[in-house]
Design a protein around this motif. Structure first.
Motif, short mmCIF file in Angstrom:
data_model
loop_
_atom_site.label_atom_id
_atom_site.label_comp_id
_atom_site.label_asym_id
_atom_site.label_seq_id
_atom_site.Cartn_x
_atom_site.Cartn_y
_atom_site.Cartn_z
N TYR A 1 -27.05 29.48 56.95
CA TYR A 1 -26.56 28.32 56.22
C TYR A 1 -25.09 28.50 55.84
O TYR A 1 -24.29 27.58 55.99
CB TYR A 1 -27.40 28.10 54.95
N ALA A 2 -24.73 29.67 55.35
CA ALA A 2 -23.34 29.91 54.93
C ALA A 2 -22.40 29.80 56.12
O ALA A 2 -21.30 29.24 56.01
CB ALA A 2 -23.23 31.28 54.28
N LEU A 3 -22.81 30.32 57.26
CA LEU A 3 -21.95 30.25 58.44
C LEU A 3 -21.85 28.82 58.98
O LEU A 3 -20.79 28.40 59.44
CB LEU A 3 -22.47 31.19 59.52
N MET A 4 -22.93 28.08 58.91
CA MET A 4 -22.91 26.70 59.41
C MET A 4 -22.13 25.75 58.48
O MET A 4 -21.51 24.81 58.96
CB MET A 4 -24.34 26.18 59.56
N SER A 5 -22.15 26.02 57.20
CA SER A 5 -21.51 25.10 56.27
C SER A 5 -20.07 25.48 55.96
O SER A 5 -19.38 24.75 55.27
CB SER A 5 -22.31 25.02 54.97
N GLY A 6 -19.61 26.60 56.48
CA GLY A 6 -18.24 27.03 56.23
C GLY A 6 -17.24 26.16 56.95
O GLY A 6 -17.55 25.42 57.88
N ARG A 7 -16.01 26.23 56.49
CA ARG A 7 -14.94 25.44 57.13
C ARG A 7 -14.57 26.05 58.47
O ARG A 7 -14.56 27.25 58.64
CB ARG A 7 -13.71 25.40 56.24
N ARG A 8 -14.22 25.19 59.38
CA ARG A 8 -13.79 25.64 60.69
C ARG A 8 -12.30 26.03 60.63
O ARG A 8 -11.50 25.38 59.97
CB ARG A 8 -13.96 24.52 61.72
N ALA A 9 -11.96 27.11 61.33
CA ALA A 9 -10.56 27.52 61.41
C ALA A 9 -9.80 26.62 62.36
O ALA A 9 -10.35 26.16 63.36
CB ALA A 9 -10.47 28.97 61.88
N ARG A 10 -8.55 26.38 62.06
CA ARG A 10 -7.75 25.52 62.94
C ARG A 10 -7.06 26.30 64.01
O ARG A 10 -6.70 27.37 63.95
CB ARG A 10 -6.70 24.79 62.12
#
Length: 72
Positions: free
Chosen positions: A63-72
């Motif tokens: 869950y934490a990995l899926m809901s984290g912000r994506r790096a640009r």
């Protein structure tokens, strides 16, 4: 689509927290049963502790990995 994804993430978090809490309660019960009753805890308590707590922890990490912000 964002609403659906948020709902799935929320369900995943609830499932992870429920499993982890069940595992922790089973661990506590393993220690309390001999102290209160004087006999060995049943096998299902050991199995619940061995399966539920780690599975809940892994699902929380997912869950934490899926809901984290994506790096640009």
């Amino acid at each position: 689509m964002t609403e659906r994804r948020h709902s799935a993430n929320s369900l995943l978090l609830r499932l992870a927290m429920t499993l982890f809490a069940a595992g922790l309660l089973a661990i506590a019960a393993i220690f309390l049963v001999p102290a209160v009753g004087g006999n060995e805890p049943p096998l299902w308590l050991y199995l619940t502790a061995m399966i539920a707590a780690p599975l809940g922890f892994v699902l929380a990490l997912v869950y934490a990995l899926m809901s984290g912000r994506r790096a640009r």
